[in-house]
Design a protein around this motif. Structure first.
Motif, PDB file in Angstrom:
ATOM      1  N   ILE A 268       7.930   5.989   3.637  1.00 12.20           N
ATOM      2  CA  ILE A 268       6.892   5.839   3.771  1.00 12.20           C
ATOM      3  C   ILE A 268       5.719   6.645   4.962  1.00 12.20           C
ATOM      4  CG2 ILE A 268       4.617   4.489   3.376  1.00 12.20           C
ATOM      5  CD1 ILE A 268       6.804   3.897   1.719  1.00 12.20           C
ATOM      6  N   ALA A 269       4.897   7.174   4.542  1.00  9.10           N
ATOM      7  CA  ALA A 269       3.870   8.540   5.658  1.00  9.10           C
ATOM      8  C   ALA A 269       2.888   7.145   6.785  1.00  9.10           C
ATOM      9  CB  ALA A 269       2.957   9.013   4.926  1.00  9.10           C
ATOM     10  N   ALA A 270       2.764   7.566   8.245  1.00 10.58           N
ATOM     11  CA  ALA A 270       2.574   7.562   8.936  1.00 10.58           C
ATOM     12  C   ALA A 270       0.960   6.678   8.467  1.00 10.58           C
ATOM     13  CB  ALA A 270       1.985   7.459  10.372  1.00 10.58           C
ATOM     14  N   SER A 271      -0.004   7.622   7.336  1.00 13.38           N
ATOM     15  CA  SER A 271      -1.710   7.664   7.110  1.00 13.38           C
ATOM     16  C   SER A 271      -1.192   6.515   6.020  1.00 13.38           C
ATOM     17  CB  SER A 271      -1.380   9.180   6.607  1.00 13.38           C
ATOM     18  OG  SER A 271      -0.282   9.066   5.522  1.00 13.38           O
ATOM     19  N   VAL A 272      -0.836   5.885   5.487  1.00 11.41           N
ATOM     20  CA  VAL A 272      -0.993   5.167   4.650  1.00 11.41           C
ATOM     21  C   VAL A 272       0.360   3.979   4.927  1.00 11.41           C
ATOM     22  CG1 VAL A 272      -1.712   6.347   3.228  1.00 11.41           C
ATOM     23  CG2 VAL A 272       1.243   5.718   3.150  1.00 11.41           C
ATOM     24  N   LYS A 273       0.794   3.832   6.134  1.00  6.78           N
ATOM     25  CA  LYS A 273       1.843   2.577   6.591  1.00  6.78           C
ATOM     26  C   LYS A 273       1.709   1.465   6.744  1.00  6.78           C
ATOM     27  CE  LYS A 273       6.398   3.051   8.569  1.00  6.78           C
ATOM     28  NZ  LYS A 273       7.677   3.621   9.259  1.00  6.78           N
ATOM     29  N   GLY A 274       2.035   0.103   5.896  1.00  6.18           N
ATOM     30  CA  GLY A 274       1.366  -0.763   6.005  1.00  6.18           C
ATOM     31  C   GLY A 274       0.462  -0.983   4.980  1.00  6.18           C
ATOM     32  N   ARG A 275       0.262  -0.173   3.976  1.00  3.06           N
ATOM     33  CA  ARG A 275      -1.047  -0.145   2.623  1.00  3.06           C
ATOM     34  C   ARG A 275      -0.491   0.032   1.668  1.00  3.06           C
ATOM     35  NH1 ARG A 275      -4.973   2.401   2.340  1.00  3.06           N
ATOM     36  NH2 ARG A 275      -4.918   4.659   3.378  1.00  3.06           N
ATOM     37  N   PHE A 276       0.691   1.395   1.372  1.00  7.48           N
ATOM     38  CA  PHE A 276       1.015   1.708   0.601  1.00  7.48           C
ATOM     39  C   PHE A 276       3.079   1.563   0.209  1.00  7.48           C
ATOM     40  CE2 PHE A 276      -1.862   5.946  -0.624  1.00  7.48           C
ATOM     41  CZ  PHE A 276      -2.694   4.654   0.040  1.00  7.48           C
ATOM     42  N   THR A 277       3.067   1.333  -0.592  1.00  7.90           N
ATOM     43  CA  THR A 277       4.764   1.285  -0.735  1.00  7.90           C
ATOM     44  C   THR A 277       5.305   1.604  -2.350  1.00  7.90           C
ATOM     45  OG1 THR A 277       6.755  -0.334  -0.626  1.00  7.90           O
ATOM     46  CG2 THR A 277       4.914  -0.808  -1.779  1.00  7.90           C
ATOM     47  N   ILE A 278       6.361   2.694  -2.279  1.00  5.09           N
ATOM     48  CA  ILE A 278       7.127   3.182  -3.500  1.00  5.09           C
ATOM     49  C   ILE A 278       8.297   1.666  -4.097  1.00  5.09           C
ATOM     50  CG2 ILE A 278       8.401   4.467  -2.201  1.00  5.09           C
ATOM     51  CD1 ILE A 278       8.661   6.665  -4.053  1.00  5.09           C
ATOM     52  N   PHE A 279       8.104   2.051  -4.990  1.00  3.03           N
ATOM     53  CA  PHE A 279       9.325   0.999  -5.264  1.00  3.03           C
ATOM     54  C   PHE A 279       9.951   1.626  -6.837  1.00  3.03           C
ATOM     55  CE2 PHE A 279       7.169  -1.515  -8.821  1.00  3.03           C
ATOM     56  CZ  PHE A 279       6.155  -1.947  -7.841  1.00  3.03           C
ATOM     57  N   ARG A 280      11.054   1.155  -7.637  1.00  2.23           N
ATOM     58  CA  ARG A 280      11.443   2.412  -8.693  1.00  2.23           C
ATOM     59  C   ARG A 280      12.146   1.116  -9.469  1.00  2.23           C
ATOM     60  NH1 ARG A 280      15.774   5.734  -6.682  1.00  2.23           N
ATOM     61  NH2 ARG A 280      17.199   4.026  -6.585  1.00  2.23           N
ATOM     62  N   ASP A 281      11.828   1.091 -11.111  1.00  2.00           N
ATOM     63  CA  ASP A 281      12.541   0.635 -11.950  1.00  2.00           C
ATOM     64  C   ASP A 281      13.851   1.475 -12.651  1.00  2.00           C
ATOM     65  OD1 ASP A 281      13.299  -0.857 -14.099  1.00  2.00           O
ATOM     66  OD2 ASP A 281      10.981  -2.104 -13.785  1.00  2.00           O
ATOM     67  N   ASN A 282      15.017   1.256 -12.548  1.00  3.88           N
ATOM     68  CA  ASN A 282      16.049   2.492 -12.660  1.00  3.88           C
ATOM     69  C   ASN A 282      16.187   2.172 -14.220  1.00  3.88           C
ATOM     70  OD1 ASN A 282      16.558   2.847 -10.572  1.00  3.88           O
ATOM     71  ND2 ASN A 282      18.544   2.137 -10.091  1.00  3.88           N
TER      72      ASN A 282
ATOM     73  N   ASN B 143      13.200   4.262 -15.440  1.00  3.17           N
ATOM     74  CA  ASN B 143      13.497   5.223 -15.684  1.00  3.17           C
ATOM     75  C   ASN B 143      12.396   5.434 -15.002  1.00  3.17           C
ATOM     76  OD1 ASN B 143      14.860   7.644 -15.348  1.00  3.17           O
ATOM     77  ND2 ASN B 143      14.818   8.523 -17.267  1.00  3.17           N
ATOM     78  N   THR B 144      11.424   4.670 -13.695  1.00  6.11           N
ATOM     79  CA  THR B 144      10.058   5.205 -13.324  1.00  6.11           C
ATOM     80  C   THR B 144       9.904   4.912 -11.825  1.00  6.11           C
ATOM     81  OG1 THR B 144       9.240   4.120 -16.230  1.00  6.11           O
ATOM     82  CG2 THR B 144       7.751   3.962 -13.875  1.00  6.11           C
ATOM     83  N   VAL B 145       9.419   5.638 -11.502  1.00  6.69           N
ATOM     84  CA  VAL B 145       8.990   5.613 -10.288  1.00  6.69           C
ATOM     85  C   VAL B 145       7.757   4.906 -10.224  1.00  6.69           C
ATOM     86  CG1 VAL B 145       8.420   6.122  -7.666  1.00  6.69           C
ATOM     87  CG2 VAL B 145      10.724   6.535  -8.715  1.00  6.69           C
ATOM     88  N   TYR B 146       7.210   3.888  -9.008  1.00  8.51           N
ATOM     89  CA  TYR B 146       5.377   2.961  -8.709  1.00  8.51           C
ATOM     90  C   TYR B 146       5.269   3.422  -7.285  1.00  8.51           C
ATOM     91  CZ  TYR B 146       6.750   0.650 -13.010  1.00  8.51           C
ATOM     92  OH  TYR B 146       7.509   0.294 -14.419  1.00  8.51           O
ATOM     93  N   LEU B 147       3.983   3.251  -7.419  1.00  5.44           N
ATOM     94  CA  LEU B 147       3.776   3.772  -5.931  1.00  5.44           C
ATOM     95  C   LEU B 147       1.762   2.646  -6.204  1.00  5.44           C
ATOM     96  CD1 LEU B 147       3.357   5.091  -3.391  1.00  5.44           C
ATOM     97  CD2 LEU B 147       1.153   6.660  -3.933  1.00  5.44           C
ATOM     98  N   GLN B 148       2.482   1.545  -4.990  1.00  8.68           N
ATOM     99  CA  GLN B 148       1.669   0.382  -5.094  1.00  8.68           C
ATOM    100  C   GLN B 148       0.278   0.732  -3.559  1.00  8.68           C
ATOM    101  OE1 GLN B 148       1.022  -2.364  -6.815  1.00  8.68           O
ATOM    102  NE2 GLN B 148      -0.248  -2.683  -5.387  1.00  8.68           N
ATOM    103  N   MET B 149      -0.536   0.435  -3.696  1.00 10.64           N
ATOM    104  CA  MET B 149      -1.563   0.929  -3.186  1.00 10.64           C
ATOM    105  C   MET B 149      -2.948  -0.357  -2.742  1.00 10.64           C
ATOM    106  SD  MET B 149      -2.193   4.656  -3.756  1.00 10.64           S
ATOM    107  CE  MET B 149      -3.128   5.003  -5.530  1.00 10.64           C
TER     108      MET B 149
END
Length: 121
Positions: free
Chosen positions: A59-73, A76-82
């Motif tokens: 996670i980039a420092a600019s969004v750390k603690g607020r954004f996360t990324i996860f995947r559901d194989n 076949n989808t990747v998500y960005l939770q903001m």
């Protein structure tokens, strides 16, 4: 046909949340590094997060603690939770795949069409 379909963008108030989706077809997204990038008007495209084939996340420092990324194989989808969105998060958000871990857009060669996120009261 190899493609991404991005969804989940929209208008949200400061402090709100959005979840972006990047659904891949024609290839296995989990075989690649998958990154989320954003580009605000007049600014360069910026990497915010990426996930590795093993599932490790960065996670980039600019969004750390607020954004996360996860995947559901299975999907076949990747998500960005903001979460706790701020007006400065307003941008077009893109997902992309590449062969190396990087926040540089130059290292990614498949791109989605982008989805607009606007944070405003």
């Amino acid at each position: 046909q190899v493609q991404f379909v991005e969804s989940g963008g929209g208008l949200v108030q400061p402090g709100g949340s959005l979840r972006l989706s990047c659904a891949a077809s024609g290839f296995n997204i989990y075989s690649y590094y998958t990154g989320w990038f954003r580009q605000a008007p007049g600014k360069q495209r910026e990497g915010v997060s990426y996930t590795s084939p093993s599932g490790a996340i960065t996670i980039a420092a600019s969004v750390k603690g607020r954004f996360t990324i996860f995947r559901d194989n299975s999907k076949n989808t990747v998500y960005l939770q903001m979460d706790n969105l701020k007006p400065e998060d307003t941008a077009v958000y893109y997902c992309a795949t590449g062969r190396r871990p990087s926040f540089s857009p130059d290292n990614y060669n498949k791109w989605g069409q982008g989805t607009q996120v606007t944070v405003s009261s």
